[in-house]
Write an enzyme that holds these catalytic residues in place. Structure first.
Site, mmCIF file in Angstrom:
data_model
loop_
_atom_site.group_PDB
_atom_site.id
_atom_site.type_symbol
_atom_site.label_atom_id
_atom_site.label_comp_id
_atom_site.label_asym_id
_atom_site.label_seq_id
_atom_site.Cartn_x
_atom_site.Cartn_y
_atom_site.Cartn_z
ATOM 1 N N ARG A 1 -3.793 -10.297 4.664
ATOM 2 C CA ARG A 1 -4.186 -10.210 3.242
ATOM 3 C C ARG A 1 -3.010 -9.641 2.443
ATOM 4 N NH1 ARG A 1 -6.256 -6.707 -0.468
ATOM 5 N NH2 ARG A 1 -7.834 -7.577 -1.870
ATOM 6 N N LYS B 1 0.823 -1.224 0.000
ATOM 7 C CA LYS B 1 0.000 0.000 0.000
ATOM 8 C C LYS B 1 0.851 1.267 0.000
ATOM 9 C CE LYS B 1 -4.333 -1.925 1.448
ATOM 10 N NZ LYS B 1 -5.352 -2.127 2.458
HETATM 11 C C1 9MG Z 1 -10.087 -5.401 -0.999
HETATM 12 N N1 9MG Z 1 -9.122 -4.894 -0.049
HETATM 13 C C2 9MG Z 1 -8.076 -4.073 -0.326
HETATM 14 N N2 9MG Z 1 -7.404 -3.797 0.806
HETATM 15 C C3 9MG Z 1 -8.045 -4.448 1.805
HETATM 16 C C4 9MG Z 1 -7.859 -4.556 3.184
HETATM 17 O O1 9MG Z 1 -6.888 -3.906 3.809
HETATM 18 N N3 9MG Z 1 -8.701 -5.313 3.896
HETATM 19 C C5 9MG Z 1 -9.732 -5.964 3.276
HETATM 20 N N4 9MG Z 1 -10.539 -6.704 4.059
HETATM 21 N N5 9MG Z 1 -9.959 -5.899 1.981
HETATM 22 C C6 9MG Z 1 -9.135 -5.149 1.246
#
Ligand code: 9MG
Length: 403
Positions: free
Chosen positions: A381, A346
């Protein structure tokens, strides 16, 4: 005599140590309940209650930070900080049983908050009698079915390469595959329902057909109809970046399928969320949001134990907010629900490291997971599954080592 400072991860490790250096089982039991100090923020406390609480806390060896205006008997409701070991709490609760001004209810609340905070193992129910165990960290691999994905650059936008990537991620250690058909990066335009369905459903069907029941598949969508069709196609979990806010039908769909749902915090929408977001205290605001969203979800028939919480790094947050969320990640444990973290590649990692290219942000992404891991995150994730899996394996081995 020699002096050194020792550290113990939890009460059980301290008890084990005390036994190993010759304390009696009873002594080890009592002393281990004195070994860790807890801090409880209690808000909405009446002036009289705040002063009684302080007195009672001090009388059992604990303490309570009370604002000056409250200790000067100014009328009002205050936020106090109770500072106590488990042993002191037990003694304090005995005293509070007899006290007026709402203090009788405090022990049950403190006990519930502490029980939730210490909960470290979760099992979520999945379709077809399967389960998602979350006592150890689980890697959620990102599978973008978007032509404009900011990290995958559309590399995996054909069905075959999407399935191959899913297979590879499972081999690399992913327990969950998160399939999304709409970019949620800042400024992204929404995708029409039918287009999102066209992107996502064939991928879910193909992954399920090729890889069988093993991978847990989550669908990254805030649209109820996409979620419904994805669950019919074999998805197990709904990952809703809007925390059930954007589509009034979403909570009903999740409730009727009985699947786990990720409730993520977002301020605004992906289109406008980075236009001057502001928080007095991001962590407290997100905690209030979770409280409200959990109440909403359960009111709509979603089982509380099927909820996963996610503070939504980068979703309507400044750099400082993202850093504070990571630093204070453990505070989100107050709900006793599994926590998800998504920092992978990010822009805040770019802002800290100066790395412009998202694919080059692996080291920064891994570093950002450390505070979340120690704060109790259970689902990670990520784009870089293999590296994250190995990274978490090492953290886990250190945690579990019996020294
Ligand atoms: C779809 N998406 C993109 N970034 C995310 C994040 O930090 N958490 C979740 N749950 N979905 C995300």
């Amino acid at each position: 005599m020699k002096v050194r400072v020792r550290e113990f991860k939890d009460k059980a490790s301290l008890r084990e140590y005390l036994l190993s250096v010759g304390n009696t089982p009873r002594g080890a039991q009592i002393l281990s309940s004195k070994g860790r100090v807890y801090l409880f923020e209690v808000s909405g406390v009446d002036t009289r209650a705040a002063n009684i609480l302080k007195q009672d806390a001090i009388s059992v060896g604990a303490d309570c930070a009370v604002p000056r205006r409250a200790s000067s008997f100014e009328k009002g409701r205050w936020t106090v900080l109770l500072i106590a070991t488990e042993r002191e709490l037990a003694k304090l609760f005995e005293k509070l049983k007899e006290q007026p001004f709402g203090l009788k209810e405090l022990p049950a609340r403190v006990e519930a908050a502490l029980k939730n905070y210490l909960k470290d193992s979760f099992t979520l129910k999945l379709p077809r009698g399967r389960e998602l165990p979350l006592s150890k960290p689980a890697v959620m691999g990102i599978l973008n079915a978007t032509p404009d994905s900011f990290s995958d650059g559309g590399l995996f936008n054909t069905l075959e390469s999407a399935v191959k990537r899913a297979e590879e991620m499972v081999e690399e250690g992913a327990l969950i595959i998160d399939v999304g058909g709409e970019s949620t990066r800042p400024g992204a335009e929404p995708v029409p329902l039918e287009e999102e369905v066209r992107r996502v459903i064939p991928v879910i069907e193909a992954v399920r057909e090729r890889l069988g029941d093993k991978p847990v598949i989550s669908v990254d969508t805030y649209k109820a109809e996409v979620a419904r069709r994805a669950l019919e196609a074999g998805a197990d979990v709904v990952n809703d970046i809007s925390g059930l806010q954007f589509d009034p039908e979403m909570a009903g769909v999740v409730a009727s399928y009985g699947v786990p749902v990720v409730i993520m915090h977002i301020k605004g929408t992906p289109k406008n969320m980075q236009k001057e977001p502001y928080y007095e205290d991001a962590v407290s605001e997100i905690i209030d949001y979770f409280e409200e969203r959990i109440e909403f979800a359960t009111g709509q028939g979603i089982e509380r134990e099927q909820i996963i919480l996610d503070p939504g790094i980068g979703f309507g947050k400044r750099l400082i907010d993202n850093l504070c969320i990571l630093k204070r990640f453990g505070e989100f444990r107050v709900f006793g629900l599994p926590l998800l973290i998504g920092t992978s590649r990010k822009s805040f990692i770019g802002a800290v490291t100066g790395v412009k290219e998202p694919r080059e942000r692996l080291a920064g992404s891994l570093a950002s997971l450390v505070p979340a891991y120690y704060g109790g995150a259970k689902i990670f994730r990520v784009h870089d599954v293999k590296e994250t899996y190995h990274f978490l394996k090492v953290l886990e081995a250190v945690e579990e080592s019996r020294c």
